[in-house]
Design a protein around this motif. Structure first.
Motif, PDB file in Angstrom:
ATOM      1  N   GLY A  61       0.824  -1.212   0.000  1.00  0.00           N
ATOM      2  CA  GLY A  61       0.000   0.000   0.000  1.00  0.00           C
ATOM      3  C   GLY A  61       0.852   1.253   0.000  1.00  0.00           C
ATOM      4  N   THR A  62       1.290   1.674  -1.196  1.00  0.00           N
ATOM      5  CA  THR A  62       2.125   2.876  -1.309  1.00  0.00           C
ATOM      6  C   THR A  62       1.296   4.142  -1.178  1.00  0.00           C
ATOM      7  N   ALA A  63       0.071   4.110  -1.746  1.00  0.00           N
ATOM      8  CA  ALA A  63      -0.742   5.331  -1.956  1.00  0.00           C
ATOM      9  C   ALA A  63       0.146   6.373  -2.643  1.00  0.00           C
ATOM     10  N   ILE A  64       0.263   7.584  -2.097  1.00  0.00           N
ATOM     11  CA  ILE A  64       1.080   8.604  -2.770  1.00  0.00           C
ATOM     12  C   ILE A  64       2.483   8.707  -2.150  1.00  0.00           C
ATOM     13  N   GLY A  65       2.822   7.734  -1.300  1.00  0.00           N
ATOM     14  CA  GLY A  65       4.223   7.618  -0.884  1.00  0.00           C
ATOM     15  C   GLY A  65       4.593   8.233   0.457  1.00  0.00           C
ATOM     16  N   VAL A  66       3.622   8.612   1.279  1.00  0.00           N
ATOM     17  CA  VAL A  66       3.970   9.241   2.559  1.00  0.00           C
ATOM     18  C   VAL A  66       4.734   8.261   3.462  1.00  0.00           C
ATOM     19  N   SER A  67       4.178   7.072   3.668  1.00  0.00           N
ATOM     20  CA  SER A  67       4.880   6.119   4.542  1.00  0.00           C
ATOM     21  C   SER A  67       6.193   5.669   3.896  1.00  0.00           C
ATOM     22  N   SER A  80       7.702  -1.316  -2.682  1.00  0.00           N
ATOM     23  CA  SER A  80       6.332  -1.017  -2.248  1.00  0.00           C
ATOM     24  C   SER A  80       5.338  -1.264  -3.371  1.00  0.00           C
ATOM     25  N   PHE A  81       4.152  -1.763  -3.009  1.00  0.00           N
ATOM     26  CA  PHE A  81       3.138  -2.146  -3.996  1.00  0.00           C
ATOM     27  C   PHE A  81       1.898  -1.255  -3.920  1.00  0.00           C
ATOM     28  N   GLU A  82       1.404  -0.887  -5.108  1.00  0.00           N
ATOM     29  CA  GLU A  82       0.196  -0.054  -5.213  1.00  0.00           C
ATOM     30  C   GLU A  82      -0.533  -0.459  -6.502  1.00  0.00           C
ATOM     31  N   ASP A 122      14.598  -6.552   6.009  1.00  0.00           N
ATOM     32  CA  ASP A 122      14.813  -6.230   7.430  1.00  0.00           C
ATOM     33  C   ASP A 122      13.540  -5.723   8.083  1.00  0.00           C
ATOM     34  N   LEU A 123      12.639  -5.175   7.254  1.00  0.00           N
ATOM     35  CA  LEU A 123      11.437  -4.537   7.811  1.00  0.00           C
ATOM     36  C   LEU A 123      10.276  -4.703   6.828  1.00  0.00           C
ATOM     37  N   GLY A 124       9.099  -4.962   7.351  1.00  0.00           N
ATOM     38  CA  GLY A 124       7.898  -5.049   6.507  1.00  0.00           C
ATOM     39  C   GLY A 124       6.821  -4.144   7.074  1.00  0.00           C
ATOM     40  N   PHE A 125       6.060  -3.505   6.187  1.00  0.00           N
ATOM     41  CA  PHE A 125       4.966  -2.633   6.639  1.00  0.00           C
ATOM     42  C   PHE A 125       3.701  -2.997   5.868  1.00  0.00           C
TER      43      PHE A 125
END
Ligand SMILES: C[S@@+](CC[C@H](N)C(=O)[O-])C[C@H]1O[C@@H](n2cnc3c(N)ncnc32)[C@H](O)[C@@H]1O
Length: 208
Positions: A61-67, A80-82, A122-125
């Motif tokens: 969930g990239t959306a517009i890239g804030v996270s 990242s996937f969108e 190393d990290l997943g969101f």
């Protein structure tokens, strides 16, 4: 709000104001009603990426890239996937302006995660479609190295997770789904999970 509003406002007030790029992205999100992480949650992502020294992160969930921007600022190269082409293009542009070239993919996350190398992150969101949380959890656990960190947004769903009732933002179906998800997350013996009442609720789990 999942905490006393005075506490929420106090903590939000302590967070530094977004810089010009982030402010523009957040305004875009507000204007087009795009769901993006709360500002305090963005700060948490950045802090945790920095603290863990994460070099490779994977996001649903990239959306517009804030996270993605927060994770990148924390030092991670993000895959990242969108699925929304407009959001994907906007994210690419914003991240470029921020000085980053993450691996943004216009692709269904379930399909895309299946093509990544197990144990290499190393990290997943997880912050994509709620109906996909269970599948994405299984997939991302497989992609994390032992000791890798998993983060999941919206696990308290404006308090609905605690009451079991729908809220203004979250349907009865979503609330039921997140309650099952949270219980499953906690019960897994390949993760050590805990829950933070930050933003809309963030789960944090270490891959055993
Ligand atoms: C909550 S938003 C992500 C917000 C973003 N993480 C942030 O905070 O800046 C969820 C995003 O997931 C995207 N999405 C929905 N279904 C998807 C799928 N199957 N694969 C990848 N992304 C998907 C939506 O288009 C939406 O932009």
């Amino acid at each position: 709000m999942i905490n006393d509003p005075a506490v929420t406002d106090y903590l939000a007030g302590l967070e530094p104001e977004p810089d010009a790029l982030l402010a523009e992205m957040r305004a875009h999100g507000d204007r087009d009603r795009i769901p993006i992480v709360e500002h305090v949650t963005g700060g948490l992502l950045e802090t945790l990426a920095t603290a863990t020294g994460a070099k490779r992160a994977v996001e649903v969930g990239t959306a517009i890239g804030v996270s993605t921007l927060h994770l990148s600022r924390g030092g991670a190269h993000v895959t990242s996937f969108e699925v929304d082409p407009e959001r994907y293009e906007a994210a690419k542009e914003y991240l470029k302006r921020g000085g980053f070239e993450p691996d943004l993919r216009l692709q269904d996350a379930t399909e895309g995660l299946a093509s990544l190398e197990p144990g290499s992150f190393d990290l997943g969101f997880i912050d994509g479609p709620k109906a996909g949380y269970g599948t994405h959890l299984d997939q991302i656990v497989g992609l994390l190295r032992p000791g890798g960190l998993l983060l999941v947004d919206n696990v308290l769903m404006s308090g609905g997770a605690a009451t079991g009732e729908p809220t203004d933002q979250w349907s009865e179906e979503s609330v039921a789904l997140i309650r099952d998800f949270n219980a499953d997350l906690k019960a897994r013996d390949d993760l050590r999970a805990t829950f933070l009442a930050v933003g809309d609720g963030v789960a944090l789990a270490v891959r055993q």
